[in-house]
Structures are given as C-alpha cells and as structure tokens.
Motif scaffolding. Structure first.
Motif, PDB file in Angstrom:
ATOM      1  N   VAL A 183       8.868   0.187   4.818  1.00 29.05           N
ATOM      2  CA  VAL A 183       8.989  -0.530   3.549  1.00 29.05           C
ATOM      3  C   VAL A 183       9.004  -2.027   3.840  1.00 29.05           C
ATOM      4  N   ALA A 184       8.105  -2.722   3.164  1.00 34.53           N
ATOM      5  CA  ALA A 184       8.009  -4.167   3.355  1.00 34.53           C
ATOM      6  C   ALA A 184       8.056  -4.861   2.001  1.00 34.53           C
ATOM      7  N   ASN A 196      -2.747 -12.168   4.155  1.00 29.36           N
ATOM      8  CA  ASN A 196      -3.083 -10.751   4.085  1.00 29.36           C
ATOM      9  C   ASN A 196      -3.439 -10.211   5.466  1.00 29.36           C
ATOM     10  N   SER A 197      -4.009 -11.053   6.290  1.00 29.34           N
ATOM     11  CA  SER A 197      -4.343 -10.644   7.651  1.00 29.34           C
ATOM     12  C   SER A 197      -3.093 -10.222   8.413  1.00 29.34           C
ATOM     13  N   THR A 215      -0.894   6.801   4.046  1.00 27.70           N
ATOM     14  CA  THR A 215      -0.988   6.212   2.712  1.00 27.70           C
ATOM     15  C   THR A 215      -0.435   4.796   2.757  1.00 27.70           C
ATOM     16  N   VAL A 216      -1.129   3.913   2.089  1.00 26.05           N
ATOM     17  CA  VAL A 216      -0.665   2.545   1.892  1.00 26.05           C
ATOM     18  C   VAL A 216      -0.714   2.306   0.396  1.00 26.05           C
ATOM     19  N   PHE A 217       0.385   1.859  -0.171  1.00 26.45           N
ATOM     20  CA  PHE A 217       0.329   1.510  -1.585  1.00 26.45           C
ATOM     21  C   PHE A 217       1.228   0.328  -1.851  1.00 26.45           C
ATOM     22  N   ALA A 218       0.867  -0.396  -2.910  1.00 27.73           N
ATOM     23  CA  ALA A 218       1.644  -1.557  -3.329  1.00 27.73           C
ATOM     24  C   ALA A 218       2.371  -1.188  -4.610  1.00 27.73           C
ATOM     25  N   TYR A 219       3.613  -1.552  -4.678  1.00 25.94           N
ATOM     26  CA  TYR A 219       4.437  -1.226  -5.829  1.00 25.94           C
ATOM     27  C   TYR A 219       5.176  -2.480  -6.259  1.00 25.94           C
ATOM     28  N   GLY A 220       5.237  -2.714  -7.545  1.00 25.45           N
ATOM     29  CA  GLY A 220       5.979  -3.868  -8.037  1.00 25.45           C
ATOM     30  C   GLY A 220       5.658  -4.129  -9.495  1.00 25.45           C
ATOM     31  N   GLN A 221       6.385  -5.059 -10.047  1.00 25.72           N
ATOM     32  CA  GLN A 221       6.189  -5.381 -11.455  1.00 25.72           C
ATOM     33  C   GLN A 221       4.884  -6.126 -11.660  1.00 25.72           C
ATOM     34  N   LEU A 280       0.339  -5.992  10.823  1.00 29.19           N
ATOM     35  CA  LEU A 280       1.671  -5.420  11.057  1.00 29.19           C
ATOM     36  C   LEU A 280       1.898  -4.069  10.396  1.00 29.19           C
ATOM     37  N   LEU A 281       1.312  -3.844   9.226  1.00 29.02           N
ATOM     38  CA  LEU A 281       1.648  -2.646   8.460  1.00 29.02           C
ATOM     39  C   LEU A 281       0.555  -1.583   8.395  1.00 29.02           C
ATOM     40  N   THR A 282      -0.689  -1.982   8.451  1.00 31.63           N
ATOM     41  CA  THR A 282      -1.755  -1.048   8.112  1.00 31.63           C
ATOM     42  C   THR A 282      -2.683  -0.690   9.257  1.00 31.63           C
ATOM     43  N   LYS A 283      -2.947  -1.590  10.143  1.00 31.06           N
ATOM     44  CA  LYS A 283      -3.953  -1.375  11.188  1.00 31.06           C
ATOM     45  C   LYS A 283      -3.695  -0.093  11.987  1.00 31.06           C
ATOM     46  N   ASP A 284      -2.482   0.114  12.457  1.00 33.21           N
ATOM     47  CA  ASP A 284      -2.174   1.321  13.241  1.00 33.21           C
ATOM     48  C   ASP A 284      -2.332   2.585  12.398  1.00 33.21           C
ATOM     49  N   LEU A 285      -2.003   2.495  11.136  1.00 31.35           N
ATOM     50  CA  LEU A 285      -2.156   3.630  10.222  1.00 31.35           C
ATOM     51  C   LEU A 285      -3.629   3.999  10.058  1.00 31.35           C
ATOM     52  N   ILE A 286      -4.489   3.008   9.949  1.00 30.97           N
ATOM     53  CA  ILE A 286      -5.927   3.237   9.819  1.00 30.97           C
ATOM     54  C   ILE A 286      -6.473   3.870  11.095  1.00 30.97           C
TER      55      ILE A 286
END
Length: 190
Positions: A6-7, A61-62, A83-89, A67-73
């Motif tokens: 969670v970031a 964004n780089s 899964t990567v998703f953005a959550y917020g208002q 830090l968050l997505t590259k290893d997951l891909i």
C-alpha cells in the motif's frame, strides 16, 4: 506468494503558495509516514499514518513504477497473477498516476512497454497476450472496449479463476496495439 503493498502519493496543492495549508494545517511526508501538522509545524495528535511507501509531491511516475510495479510486471510475464490499482477521491491524482502525461508517462504506459520488452527477451517461450479494459465505478463494472457491456458480473471457476463475464478481450502482438486500444477505450481515438 502473496504480497500486498500500500502506497500513498501526495498530490501537489492546487494553488501553489509558500505555505500550502488548508485551515491552518498541512500534510508532511516523513519517510513512509504522512502526518497532519498545524501551520506552525506542530504535529496534530492521532493524525500520523504509516504505509509501505509514501511519495511526496515531487515524485515522478517513473519512480512510482520502478518501486511498486516493475517487479509485479516481470512476475506476471513469468506466470504470476498481479494487480495494480489506484484508489482515491475525485481529483486526487489517480488518472495522472495511471495514465501520466507526455512528459511523465504513467504506470499503464510503462507496464505495457515493459511487458513486451520482457517477452521479446524470452526466446524459448511463446506468448499470447489478451487485453481487456474495464472501469469499476459505483460498484458497477463497465467494459471500456464495448460500451454496451455495462454492469458485468464477476464469476469464479476452477479453470479460469476469478473473471468478469462478458468482458471483451482483444489479442495483441505489440505495445502500440495495446496503447491504441486503451486510447480508444478512453474515447480519445480520433
């Protein structure tokens, strides 16, 4: 192996001023914590939160992708689900993080490019890449490749695992095809 990360990404203030405060308070980023402070710098009790990562207003964004997505891909190319998703208002910066801009491409663009770069380096396997594009809004699933496909149900089976029934899939062979499909799904195609 399951891992949830969670970031939080702090969005720059809408109006830039020397002291970016709201009602005499401002959020401060301190390593992996954010905390609310009074305008004179005193922390407000009970308003400090820790996360796996906290990115301040200057983060690109780089950096978020690395830090968050590259290893997951890379794990997805090896056959692991992710899964990567953005959550917020509304107006909190989700679209910018996921889509980016011309000068700072978002997570989606970077992930698509990375998938195809990675599979081109693996000569001993063949890959079949299918793309779908959906939006979850007010607890309803909308197929962004087929406007008529709205309120799609989620199902689970032993063969497919969890899936969205009726979600249109397109077979693709390069990153340009994927990005063009996404652009069309967003209604940006000319």
């Amino acid at each position: 192996m399951e891992k949830i990360c969670v970031a939080v990404r702090v969005r720059p203030p809408v109006t830039v001023s020397e002291d970016a405060t709201v009602n005499g308070t401002s959020w401060k980023v301190e390593e992996n914590r954010i905390s609310l402070h009074k305008s004179h710098g005193t922390p407000i009790s009970g308003t400090s939160y820790a996360f796996d990562h906290v990115f301040d207003e200057s983060c690109t964004n780089s950096r978020v992708y690395e830090l968050l997505t590259k290893d997951l891909i890379h794990a997805a190319v090896e056959g692991f689900n992710g899964t990567v998703f953005a959550y917020g208002q509304t107006s909190s910066g989700k679209t910018f993080t996921m889509n980016g801009s011309q000068n700072d491409r978002g997570i989606i663009h970077r992930a698509v490019k990375d998938v195809f770069n990675k599979i081109h380096m693996i000569s001993e396997r063949e890959f079949l890449i299918r793309v779908s594009y959906m939006e979850i809004y007010n607890e309803e699933i909308i197929d962004l490749f087929a406007v008529e496909n709205q309120k799609l149900p989620i199902h689970e089976s032993l063969e497919r695992g969890v899936f969205v029934a009726g979600l249109k899939e397109e077979i693709v062979s390069n990153s340009e095809q994927v990005l063009k499909l996404i652009e069309g799904g967003e209604g940006l195609e000319a």
